[in-house]
Write a protein that holds these residues in place. Structure first.
Motif, PDB file in Angstrom:
ATOM      1  N   PHE A  24       0.840  -1.191   0.000  1.00  0.00           N
ATOM      2  CA  PHE A  24       0.000   0.000   0.000  1.00  0.00           C
ATOM      3  C   PHE A  24       0.881   1.249   0.000  1.00  0.00           C
ATOM      4  O   PHE A  24       2.019   1.215   0.444  1.00  0.00           O
ATOM      5  N   GLY A  25       0.321   2.341  -0.466  1.00  0.00           N
ATOM      6  CA  GLY A  25       0.999   3.622  -0.316  1.00  0.00           C
ATOM      7  C   GLY A  25       1.259   4.350  -1.617  1.00  0.00           C
ATOM      8  O   GLY A  25       1.368   3.738  -2.683  1.00  0.00           O
ATOM      9  N   PRO A  26       1.387   5.677  -1.530  1.00  0.00           N
ATOM     10  CA  PRO A  26       1.634   6.502  -2.709  1.00  0.00           C
ATOM     11  C   PRO A  26       3.103   6.498  -3.096  1.00  0.00           C
ATOM     12  O   PRO A  26       3.955   5.994  -2.369  1.00  0.00           O
ATOM     13  N   VAL A  86       7.849   4.336  -8.438  1.00  0.00           N
ATOM     14  CA  VAL A  86       7.191   3.491  -7.440  1.00  0.00           C
ATOM     15  C   VAL A  86       5.923   2.888  -8.028  1.00  0.00           C
ATOM     16  O   VAL A  86       5.651   1.685  -7.867  1.00  0.00           O
ATOM     17  N   THR A  87       5.158   3.711  -8.728  1.00  0.00           N
ATOM     18  CA  THR A  87       3.926   3.216  -9.339  1.00  0.00           C
ATOM     19  C   THR A  87       4.217   2.145 -10.386  1.00  0.00           C
ATOM     20  O   THR A  87       3.534   1.112 -10.453  1.00  0.00           O
ATOM     21  N   LEU A  91       4.420  -3.629 -12.034  1.00  0.00           N
ATOM     22  CA  LEU A  91       5.234  -4.735 -12.548  1.00  0.00           C
ATOM     23  C   LEU A  91       5.303  -5.908 -11.579  1.00  0.00           C
ATOM     24  O   LEU A  91       5.524  -7.047 -12.001  1.00  0.00           O
ATOM     25  N   THR A  92       5.148  -5.656 -10.283  1.00  0.00           N
ATOM     26  CA  THR A  92       5.199  -6.756  -9.308  1.00  0.00           C
ATOM     27  C   THR A  92       3.812  -7.286  -8.967  1.00  0.00           C
ATOM     28  O   THR A  92       3.696  -8.278  -8.243  1.00  0.00           O
ATOM     29  N   PHE A  93       2.774  -6.631  -9.478  1.00  0.00           N
ATOM     30  CA  PHE A  93       1.411  -7.102  -9.227  1.00  0.00           C
ATOM     31  C   PHE A  93       1.248  -8.507  -9.799  1.00  0.00           C
ATOM     32  O   PHE A  93       1.536  -8.768 -10.963  1.00  0.00           O
TER      33      PHE A  93
END
Length: 333
Positions: free
Chosen positions: A183-185, A190-191, A196-198
């Motif tokens: 979680f987190g902005p 970072v996004t 890519l790791t989802f």
């Protein structure tokens, strides 16, 4: 994406060595395997270094968040299945471990600590991991961030930022065990890393630049309007801040307040660039049109500064976050 892929690949194969390498490259901080994790002594020193007033404000914010998120706690249920004597139902279980990313590159995101930590604690997540980049001058994590995290029940904290932090929480390293969900902005890197790791790890969402839209009438205080526009613009060069007002006379007053207040702010240059690229003021004939504009624009944050804001708030359909009291800037800073 192309820039982030090799970073994630290195973290996956090299582990801590990649974290140390990229922290040196991007943050100009030299870490060792022993200093990747924030020590208990560092947290104790941070608590001693921050004022009692700051700690009291954090505790008050945490208490407010606890009251709010307690209402969101889902309930388990069962119903009789009419055939065969069975049951149907839904059972909610907390995630065993969560990774909480707190940005800290251009500025410390103090509120992110408890906005992420409190829900995770209330949900019953046993392991709550936080990654935050170290400050370039000291090589340590901002003490106010550590205090906010500690008071939010987070004790497993790592001095790692950027895409490499997401990779560490997703794949795991010698020092950082992988988590179930992140979680987190964060910034575009970072996004990209989260996307890519989802699949290896779950994520909350691909967060974009911050957006704020303020609906104001003649009763709005121009100093508050200016402060609230800038409190969003200071997040990032790509942040958007819009004022939609029914009072044309408010416009020059708000502009004058921005000029007055911005001279005292450390992030003045970022605010100026963000407002120049993605700022706007729209004068409309009535509040119905203002609401229509807000719903069409669908910003992350909407603030309503009018004489009677509650009925207008009920008409907002497309926003993640709606506030309708006068001073919003204290919520963000």
């Amino acid at each position: 994406m192309q820039q982030v892929r090799p970073i994630l690949a290195d973290v996956k194969t090299k582990g801590d060595a990649a974290l140390i390498e990229y922290t040196q490259k991007f943050d100009q901080i030299t870490l060792t395997q022993d200093t990747i994790r924030v020590s208990e002594q560092e947290i104790t020193e941070a608590l001693a270094a921050t004022s009692s007033a700051y700690q009291a404000s954090v505790k008050r914010a945490i208490s407010n968040l606890q009251r709010y998120h307690e209402k969101q706690r889902p309930k388990n249920y069962e119903i009789d299945f009419p055939y065969g004597g069975g049951y149907l139902g839904r059972k909610w279980e907390p995630l065993e471990s969560v990774g909480l990313y707190v940005p800290g590159g251009r500025a410390p995101y103090l509120t992110a600590c408890y906005m992420l930590g409190v829900p995770a604690q209330l949900a019953g997540c046993k392991r709550r991991v936080m990654c935050v980049p170290p400050e370039r001058k000291s090589g340590k994590v901002n003490p106010q961030i550590l205090v906010s995290a500690a008071l939010s029940g987070i004790s497993e904290i790592y001095k790692i930022g950027g895409a490499q932090a997401i990779g560490a929480m997703a794949y795991g390293t010698e020092t950082i065990k992988p988590v179930r969900k992140i979680f987190g902005p964060g910034n575009v890197y970072v996004t990209a890393a989260k996307l890519l790791t989802f699949g290896v790890v779950d994520i909350d969402m691909p967060a974009g630049p911050s957006e704020a839209l303020i609906i104001a009438d003649e009763s709005a205080n121009p100093a508050y309007v200016a402060a609230d526009l800038m409190s969003q613009a200071e997040h990032d060069l790509e942040s958007a801040a819009l004022l939609v007002t029914t009072d044309a006379s408010l416009v020059p007053k708000v502009k004058a307040e921005i000029e007055r207040q911005i001279s005292t702010l450390k992030r003045a240059e970022i605010i100026k660039q963000a407002l120049t690229k993605f700022g706007a003021i729209i004068v409309c004939p009535d509040l119905e049109v203002a609401v229509e504009i807000a719903n069409d624009y669908a910003p992350e944050h909407i603030q309503i500064l009018t004489k009677n804001p509650r009925p207008l708030a009920a008409q907002i359909k497309n926003s993640w976050h709606c506030l309708y009291w006068e001073c919003h800037s204290h919520c963000e800073r």
